[in-house]
Motif scaffolding. Structure first.
Motif, PDB file in Angstrom:
ATOM      1  N   ARG A  30       2.348   5.684  -8.124  1.00 42.25           N
ATOM      2  CA  ARG A  30       3.416   4.524  -8.012  1.00 42.25           C
ATOM      3  C   ARG A  30       4.486   4.765  -8.475  1.00 42.25           C
ATOM      4  O   ARG A  30       5.714   4.368  -8.164  1.00 42.25           O
ATOM      5  CB  ARG A  30       2.711   3.325  -8.208  1.00 42.25           C
ATOM      6  CG  ARG A  30       2.598   2.998  -9.546  1.00 42.25           C
ATOM      7  CD  ARG A  30       1.592   1.577 -10.034  1.00 42.25           C
ATOM      8  NE  ARG A  30       0.951   1.679 -11.236  1.00 42.25           N
ATOM      9  CZ  ARG A  30       1.224   1.676 -12.226  1.00 42.25           C
ATOM     10  NH1 ARG A  30       2.539   1.538 -12.478  1.00 42.25           N
ATOM     11  NH2 ARG A  30       0.577   1.575 -13.294  1.00 42.25           N
ATOM     12  N   ALA A  70      -2.684  -6.335   0.437  1.00 45.51           N
ATOM     13  CA  ALA A  70      -2.134  -4.707   0.768  1.00 45.51           C
ATOM     14  C   ALA A  70      -3.192  -3.901  -0.193  1.00 45.51           C
ATOM     15  O   ALA A  70      -3.871  -3.117   0.268  1.00 45.51           O
ATOM     16  CB  ALA A  70      -0.826  -4.541   0.232  1.00 45.51           C
ATOM     17  N   PHE A  90      -2.018  -0.889   6.216  1.00 45.29           N
ATOM     18  CA  PHE A  90      -2.305  -2.268   5.879  1.00 45.29           C
ATOM     19  C   PHE A  90      -3.106  -2.665   6.953  1.00 45.29           C
ATOM     20  O   PHE A  90      -2.124  -3.530   7.799  1.00 45.29           O
ATOM     21  CB  PHE A  90      -1.481  -3.157   5.126  1.00 45.29           C
ATOM     22  CG  PHE A  90      -0.924  -2.568   3.942  1.00 45.29           C
ATOM     23  CD1 PHE A  90      -1.804  -1.994   2.942  1.00 45.29           C
ATOM     24  CD2 PHE A  90       0.413  -2.629   3.630  1.00 45.29           C
ATOM     25  CE1 PHE A  90      -1.230  -1.381   1.788  1.00 45.29           C
ATOM     26  CE2 PHE A  90       0.605  -1.994   2.613  1.00 45.29           C
ATOM     27  CZ  PHE A  90       0.035  -1.425   1.587  1.00 45.29           C
ATOM     28  N   SER A 137       8.260  -4.115  -2.188  1.00 46.20           N
ATOM     29  CA  SER A 137       8.039  -3.241  -3.474  1.00 46.20           C
ATOM     30  C   SER A 137       9.293  -2.904  -3.944  1.00 46.20           C
ATOM     31  O   SER A 137       9.560  -2.533  -5.232  1.00 46.20           O
ATOM     32  CB  SER A 137       6.956  -2.209  -3.219  1.00 46.20           C
ATOM     33  OG  SER A 137       6.625  -1.577  -4.253  1.00 46.20           O
ATOM     34  N   ALA A 196      -2.898   5.852   6.240  1.00 47.89           N
ATOM     35  CA  ALA A 196      -3.181   4.682   5.242  1.00 47.89           C
ATOM     36  C   ALA A 196      -2.051   3.579   5.393  1.00 47.89           C
ATOM     37  O   ALA A 196      -0.982   3.843   5.050  1.00 47.89           O
ATOM     38  CB  ALA A 196      -3.239   5.237   3.760  1.00 47.89           C
ATOM     39  N   MET A 214      -2.382  -6.317   8.640  1.00 50.31           N
ATOM     40  CA  MET A 214      -0.836  -6.821   8.593  1.00 50.31           C
ATOM     41  C   MET A 214      -0.139  -6.184  10.147  1.00 50.31           C
ATOM     42  O   MET A 214      -0.740  -5.358  10.538  1.00 50.31           O
ATOM     43  CB  MET A 214      -0.131  -6.389   7.457  1.00 50.31           C
ATOM     44  CG  MET A 214      -0.683  -7.110   6.143  1.00 50.31           C
ATOM     45  SD  MET A 214       0.532  -6.497   4.977  1.00 50.31           S
ATOM     46  CE  MET A 214      -0.684  -6.890   3.648  1.00 50.31           C
ATOM     47  N   TRP A 255       6.823   7.256  -6.683  1.00 54.31           N
ATOM     48  CA  TRP A 255       7.238   6.756  -5.419  1.00 54.31           C
ATOM     49  C   TRP A 255       8.539   6.164  -6.009  1.00 54.31           C
ATOM     50  O   TRP A 255       9.536   6.137  -5.240  1.00 54.31           O
ATOM     51  CB  TRP A 255       6.187   5.651  -4.964  1.00 54.31           C
ATOM     52  CG  TRP A 255       7.001   5.039  -3.654  1.00 54.31           C
ATOM     53  CD1 TRP A 255       6.878   5.356  -2.321  1.00 54.31           C
ATOM     54  CD2 TRP A 255       7.445   3.647  -3.636  1.00 54.31           C
ATOM     55  NE1 TRP A 255       7.432   4.222  -1.616  1.00 54.31           N
ATOM     56  CE2 TRP A 255       7.865   3.447  -2.447  1.00 54.31           C
ATOM     57  CE3 TRP A 255       7.938   2.615  -4.745  1.00 54.31           C
ATOM     58  CZ2 TRP A 255       8.690   2.115  -2.052  1.00 54.31           C
ATOM     59  CZ3 TRP A 255       8.299   1.640  -4.453  1.00 54.31           C
ATOM     60  CH2 TRP A 255       8.737   1.306  -3.023  1.00 54.31           C
ATOM     61  N   SER A 276      -5.711  -1.303   1.712  1.00 52.95           N
ATOM     62  CA  SER A 276      -5.498   0.145   1.184  1.00 52.95           C
ATOM     63  C   SER A 276      -4.959   0.634   0.067  1.00 52.95           C
ATOM     64  O   SER A 276      -3.838   0.578  -0.106  1.00 52.95           O
ATOM     65  CB  SER A 276      -4.754   0.787   2.288  1.00 52.95           C
ATOM     66  OG  SER A 276      -4.425   2.177   2.025  1.00 52.95           O
ATOM     67  N   LEU A 287      -4.912   2.889  -1.452  1.00 54.27           N
ATOM     68  CA  LEU A 287      -4.177   4.341  -1.575  1.00 54.27           C
ATOM     69  C   LEU A 287      -2.510   4.264  -1.113  1.00 54.27           C
ATOM     70  O   LEU A 287      -1.730   4.844  -1.677  1.00 54.27           O
ATOM     71  CB  LEU A 287      -4.873   5.235  -0.456  1.00 54.27           C
ATOM     72  CG  LEU A 287      -4.099   6.934  -0.179  1.00 54.27           C
ATOM     73  CD1 LEU A 287      -4.469   7.573  -1.588  1.00 54.27           C
ATOM     74  CD2 LEU A 287      -4.970   7.483   0.820  1.00 54.27           C
ATOM     75  N   ARG A 288      -2.712   3.522  -0.089  1.00 49.07           N
ATOM     76  CA  ARG A 288      -1.264   3.126   0.438  1.00 49.07           C
ATOM     77  C   ARG A 288      -0.404   2.106  -0.408  1.00 49.07           C
ATOM     78  O   ARG A 288       0.892   2.287  -0.749  1.00 49.07           O
ATOM     79  CB  ARG A 288      -1.282   2.471   2.084  1.00 49.07           C
ATOM     80  CG  ARG A 288       0.123   1.914   2.541  1.00 49.07           C
ATOM     81  CD  ARG A 288       1.207   2.844   2.537  1.00 49.07           C
ATOM     82  NE  ARG A 288       1.116   4.028   3.274  1.00 49.07           N
ATOM     83  CZ  ARG A 288       1.794   5.232   3.391  1.00 49.07           C
ATOM     84  NH1 ARG A 288       2.936   5.452   2.152  1.00 49.07           N
ATOM     85  NH2 ARG A 288       1.973   6.118   4.225  1.00 49.07           N
ATOM     86  N   ALA A 289      -1.092   1.257  -0.967  1.00 47.84           N
ATOM     87  CA  ALA A 289      -0.618   0.295  -2.226  1.00 47.84           C
ATOM     88  C   ALA A 289       0.218   1.101  -3.014  1.00 47.84           C
ATOM     89  O   ALA A 289       1.271   1.004  -3.425  1.00 47.84           O
ATOM     90  CB  ALA A 289      -1.504  -0.768  -2.691  1.00 47.84           C
ATOM     91  N   ALA A 290      -0.766   2.092  -3.763  1.00 44.09           N
ATOM     92  CA  ALA A 290      -0.084   3.078  -4.790  1.00 44.09           C
ATOM     93  C   ALA A 290       0.800   3.775  -4.366  1.00 44.09           C
ATOM     94  O   ALA A 290       2.194   3.953  -4.906  1.00 44.09           O
ATOM     95  CB  ALA A 290      -1.229   3.945  -5.168  1.00 44.09           C
ATOM     96  N   ALA A 291       1.115   4.173  -3.136  1.00 45.79           N
ATOM     97  CA  ALA A 291       1.953   5.166  -2.407  1.00 45.79           C
ATOM     98  C   ALA A 291       3.267   4.293  -2.138  1.00 45.79           C
ATOM     99  O   ALA A 291       4.288   5.029  -1.706  1.00 45.79           O
ATOM    100  CB  ALA A 291       1.597   5.872  -1.123  1.00 45.79           C
ATOM    101  N   ILE A 292       3.271   3.041  -2.293  1.00 52.88           N
ATOM    102  CA  ILE A 292       4.343   2.217  -1.891  1.00 52.88           C
ATOM    103  C   ILE A 292       4.654   1.512  -3.299  1.00 52.88           C
ATOM    104  O   ILE A 292       5.635   0.559  -3.360  1.00 52.88           O
ATOM    105  CB  ILE A 292       4.528   1.323  -0.912  1.00 52.88           C
ATOM    106  CG1 ILE A 292       3.437   0.036  -0.846  1.00 52.88           C
ATOM    107  CG2 ILE A 292       4.493   2.167   0.362  1.00 52.88           C
ATOM    108  CD1 ILE A 292       3.793  -0.785  -0.016  1.00 52.88           C
ATOM    109  N   GLY A 293       4.357   2.135  -4.464  1.00 45.04           N
ATOM    110  CA  GLY A 293       4.908   1.753  -5.679  1.00 45.04           C
ATOM    111  C   GLY A 293       4.253   0.485  -6.396  1.00 45.04           C
ATOM    112  O   GLY A 293       4.861  -0.021  -7.287  1.00 45.04           O
ATOM    113  N   ILE A 294       2.999   0.006  -5.743  1.00 46.15           N
ATOM    114  CA  ILE A 294       2.552  -1.575  -6.158  1.00 46.15           C
ATOM    115  C   ILE A 294       1.502  -1.233  -7.401  1.00 46.15           C
ATOM    116  O   ILE A 294       0.791  -0.391  -7.454  1.00 46.15           O
ATOM    117  CB  ILE A 294       1.760  -1.886  -4.996  1.00 46.15           C
ATOM    118  CG1 ILE A 294       2.889  -2.643  -4.158  1.00 46.15           C
ATOM    119  CG2 ILE A 294       0.988  -3.369  -5.413  1.00 46.15           C
ATOM    120  CD1 ILE A 294       2.121  -2.875  -2.770  1.00 46.15           C
ATOM    121  N   ASP A 295       1.858  -1.780  -8.313  1.00 48.34           N
ATOM    122  CA  ASP A 295       0.862  -1.736  -9.477  1.00 48.34           C
ATOM    123  C   ASP A 295      -0.060  -3.020  -9.202  1.00 48.34           C
ATOM    124  O   ASP A 295      -0.190  -3.982  -9.519  1.00 48.34           O
ATOM    125  CB  ASP A 295       1.615  -2.193 -10.762  1.00 48.34           C
ATOM    126  CG  ASP A 295       0.648  -1.839 -11.939  1.00 48.34           C
ATOM    127  OD1 ASP A 295      -0.490  -1.740 -11.710  1.00 48.34           O
ATOM    128  OD2 ASP A 295       1.368  -2.018 -13.079  1.00 48.34           O
TER     129      ASP A 295
END
Lengths: 646, 262
Positions: free
Chosen positions: B81, A513, B98, B113, B96, B101, B84, A517, A519-527
């Motif tokens: 993050r 992920a 993945f 997450s 944006a 996937m 969110w 992206s 950007l998207r990873a951060a936008a679903i809370g992933i550190d």
């Protein structure tokens, strides 16, 4: 006070070569966005060509300096040839691809140098007119050092004038800031790039040539200076000539004073300074934060699917074959010789190494150029435990993955914050530091400094430097060829399976992920940083396991297990096998290890390999990555139809 | 579509938000409140400060001054993050997702997450929150394409996937940057109808920017108009439509102040 001044001057003189090489690297990167891995080779060529020219015409002062300058120009011309024949065709290719191409050049230059000048280290002649020592506050300092001190500022001023006062320089600065805009304004980029390659390569050649009277020329110069140049460029800031200057001065002074406090501590000191700088300024002293292109442009990877029955059967069959091989050896020793078992062990070691590298490189998009640090680092951890703590095999063996994981944890903290080429350069610099640590026997030299000796009064050796650590074997129960074969095959197959589970689990998906992206990873809370860090450490652990298997199969470990060439081997295995497939690195490692074994008897094997890499890059632009893997997958119908067409 | 929302709980409160770029006040003391169950559109000509304003709310950009509160709690200075985690879903102007996937895996990642399982190392990711992901996909009408890779989807479908991903953590606030950019007119209306339906049934507040005025006036409960960094008008679509200042901006001579994307 006088000592201090003299040390300072010595430090400044040793900054010269560092600055010249690093500034060339930085200028080339600034405009072309290519990290020229062959830059160290240009430095080495500068030294060798300079040596030959000085022998021919360098008996007078004028002749000597003319020889140095001609060497620089000659290396610049070699850079131009590389640009026209190779780089020009791959500017639009993925970053990884460009790095691999310049790595091919390194291999070619290594063997060409060996062929032309032989393997003996060349001792440089002194510079005419500067053979004596000047008197500074009552202390002697070589006159040539003073000349070197003068060169860096002269070159810096020259570069400044070139960039500020000429139209060409203005274009170079503009291209460093915004390449597309310069192209849109109708500037002929072609010759701009060629010119930049000439300038940058000539600077590397000059750096190599001017240090002949101090250091001569040898075949290890290319990789040695490369790591130093990377550290200087990373600390100074990519693309900044002034940054390279100040960083070189800093490290030059640091080296001189460092040696006085602790001999052989130079690279570790560089590491510490780099670490401190990067904590506060991740983009270097004078560098600008910038968003780089994605590491993996091109078609996106296909979704991970559960393995097809065909693949499962094949995997099972391969495992069964591996397990049956010793039986075949016992029944038909003429057909399956002892050597076959040894070769299979070696193949499995490198399959594991490559798969561990792929673990972060493929799914994580983190291209490590220094993974040998964890391979050799793990092996040394186990070997040291055996040598100095009399640890039994059963315990020492596991010290390798644990030690490698800890090392990866430490180095990874700095690396995972960066991406793309920055990440690659930093991992390489760290690996070179680890290499220097064992090559220069850092711990031994610390103990010697404190006057600690062994029971016979001789200076202590810890890592043993070049001699390595020997006579480290498994326990009796594991010591037979067949027993060790089963240990190696069993553990590496298990490790491969575990890594596969990790990648199919949410953790592996999270890595992908972040690569797909951020950007998207951060936008679903992933550190992301945390996950990348953990992945780096896990990869280090598996790499260390490969190192342990390697160590106990050979009975000894040498600094070569940590060298850059070893890191590149693993990288090449992953790339040739296919970075987008989990099976890729397995095929790549098996094929390359086997080929290596077949051809390493040839004297110019590196040349052949280098030419092959360059040819692959040129003939299959955008396609080398995964080419072999995809082809094989298609032939054996291991992939679903929709996965093959991509 | 206008009319008072039936439940008025403030979700997002923005107070005197300001940000300058090299002397230019991109956003100048903008204040507004967004309630649950409400679609609030932020419009304005190019360079009005919409994107800057948006990025300060979602944590990508730090304001020079002002306050941003989510459900009464300040979220100023928090990274995206963390914002969110507090229940803010986002969709992007350029989608944006993945790419490597499948559609369902994209939603599963958001759920993984959300439940803090992203470091799980053993059970395959495809077995995590399978049904929950399918339910979300069904809601946005993507359940039949659940197994296709996001890298090969049509643009309009990607937008729907993004919406499902944004809903995965049961957000109280949705931030949608140009939700219908790059879509065909009919697709635009369909997507906004879908969004409106979801907002109503889940009591979500939506802040969105949009260039398409048909979309804005058909779906927004309330509209804010920015011009040169300042909030110059705010109200129901009807009120904004008849506002003289707004008419001046859009119909008067200087509709575009600079060339930058808004």
């Amino acid at each position: 006070m006088a000592d201090f001044i003299v040390s300072l001057l010595t430090g400044l003189s040793s900054a010269a070569a560092m600055f010249l090489v690093a500034s060339g690297l930085s200028i080339i990167f600034g405009v072309t966005r290519i990290v020229n891995f062959a830059h160290g080779s240009f430095y080495m060529l500068g030294a060798y060509i300079g040596y030959t020219l000085v022998q021919a015409i360098g008996s007078t002062a004028v002749g000597f300096w003319a020889a140095v300058l001609i060497a620089a120009v000659a290396v610049g011309a070699i850079g131009v040839v590389m640009e026209i024949l190779l780089l020009r065709r791959i500017y639009r290719a993925p970053e990884l691809f460009q790095l691999i191409a310049t790595f091919g050049v390194i291999l070619v230059i290594q063997d060409v140098t060996l062929w032309v000048w032989g393997s003996e280290d060349l001792v440089g002649p002194q510079a005419p007119g500067l053979k004596g020592a000047a008197d500074i506050l009552g202390k002697p300092i070589p006159e040539y050092d003073l000349a070197l001190i003068a060169i860096s500022p002269l070159v810096l001023v020259g570069l400044w004038a070139l960039f500020k006062l000429t139209r060409w320089g203005t274009l170079v600065r503009a291209a460093t800031q915004d390449r597309q805009m310069v192209a849109a304004l109708g500037v002929n980029q072609r010759w701009l790039f060629t010119g930049v390659l000439f300038l940058g390569s000539a600077l590397a050649g000059l750096g190599g040539a001017v240090q002949i009277p101090k250091g001569g020329a040898d075949l290890l110069m290319d990789f040695n200076i490369l790591a130093v140049a990377f550290v200087v460029v990373v600390v100074g800031g990519m693309g900044s000539v002034f940054g390279a200057f100040w960083a070189a001065v800093l490290f030059g002074i640091l080296q001189t004073f460092g040696i006085q406090i602790l001999p052989n501590s130079t690279l570790v000191l560089m590491f510490l300074v780099m670490a401190v700088v990067l904590i506060f300024r991740p983009w270097g002293l004078l560098g600008m934060p910038e968003t780089l292109g994605q590491a993996h442009p091109g078609p996106p990877e296909q979704p991970l699917r559960p393995a097809l029955p065909r693949v499962r059967i094949l995997g099972g069959a391969a495992t069964a074959l591996l397990l049956a091989l010793p039986v075949a050896h016992l029944v038909l020793p003429q057909l399956v010789g002892a050597f076959t078992l040894v070769l299979v062990i070696e193949i499995m070691v490198f399959v594991l190494f490559a798969a561990a590298l792929h673990f972060i490189m493929g799914p994580g998009g983190m291209v490590s150029f220094g993974h040998a640090a964890y391979f050799g680092g793990g092996a040394y951890a186990a070997a040291l435990l055996v040598k100095f703590a009399d640890a039994p095999f059963e315990i020492a063996f596991w010290a390798a993955p644990v030690g490698a994981a800890l090392l990866a944890f430490l180095f990874g903290w700095f690396c995972v914050r960066l991406s793309g080429v920055y990440f690659a350069m930093l991992t390489l610099a760290f690996a070179q530091i680890a290499w220097a640590f064992v090559f220069q026997d850092m711990p031994g030299s610390v103990l010697r400094t404190f006057g600690i000796a062994d029971e016979f009064g001789a200076p202590l050796k810890i890592t043993g430097g070049d001699d390595g650590l020997n006579d480290i074997w498994p326990s009796a129960w594991a010591g037979t060829r067949i027993a060790y074969y089963y240990i190696a095959v069993g553990l590496s197959v298990a490790a491969l399976w575990i890594m596969r589970r990790f990648l199919y689990a949410p953790f592996g998906y999270t890595l992908r992920a972040g690569r797909d992206s951020p950007l998207r990873a951060a936008a679903i809370g992933i550190d992301l940083t945390r996950h990348r860090w953990l992945a780096f450490a896990l990869s280090g652990a598996f790499t260390g396991l490969a190192g342990a298997l390697f160590l106990f199969s050979k009975g000894s470990v040498f600094p070569t297990t940590l060298e850059i060439a070893r890191s590149f081997d693993a990288l090449l295995m992953v790339l040739l096998g296919g970075v987008q497939s989990l099976f890729g690195p397995i095929f790549g490692a098996a094929a390359l290890t086997w080929l290596n074994d077949l051809f390493s008897v040839l004297s110019y094997w590196r040349f052949l390999l280098g030419v092959t890499i360059i040819a692959l890059v040129l003939l299959l632009p955008q396609g080398i990555v995964g080419f072999a893997g995809t082809r094989l997958g298609r032939r054996l119908r291991l992939a679903r139809p929709e996965e093959i067409t991509a | 579509m206008s009319g008072a929302p039936h439940e008025r709980v403030p979700v997002l409160e923005v107070e005197s938000l300001s940000r300058s770029f090299g002397g230019v006040r991109a956003v100048d003391r903008v204040s507004f409140t967004l309630f649950s169950n409400e679609l609030l559109a932020m419009i304005g000509p190019n360079g009005a400060g919409k994107t800057t304003c948006f990025n300060m709310v979602n944590g990508q950009l730090r304001p020079d001054a002002g306050a941003v509160r989510l459900n009464g709690r300040s979220i100023l200075g928090l990274p995206p993050r963390s914002i969110w985690r507090l229940g803010v879903g986002r969709t992007f102007q350029i989608t944006a997702t993945f790419a490597s996937m499948t559609v369902r895996e994209n939603v599963q990642m958001a759920l993984v997450s959300h439940y803090r399982r992203s470091r799980a190392l053993w059970r395959p990711a495809r077995d995590h929150y399978f049904d929950e992901a399918m339910a979300l996909l069904e809601r946005v009408g993507m359940d039949r394409q659940y197994d296709r890779a996001c890298g090969v989807l049509a643009y309009g479908d990607l937008k729907r996937v993004e919406l499902a991903v944004a809903l995965a953590n049961e957000p109280g606030l949705l931030l949608m940057d140009e939700p219908t950019a790059g879509m065909a007119p009919r697709e635009r209306m369909e997507l906004m109808q879908l969004t409106t339906g979801i907002v109503r049934e889940r009591n979500i507040g939506v802040l969105f920017t949009e260039h398409d005025m048909d979309v804005v006036f058909a779906h927004a409960d309330r509209i804010m108009v920015l011009d040169r960094g300042q909030l110059i008008s705010e109200g129901t679509p009807m009120a904004v439509r008849s506002d003289r200042k707004v008419q001046e901006i859009y119909l008067g001579g200087s509709a575009v102040h600079d060339g930058g994307p808004a």
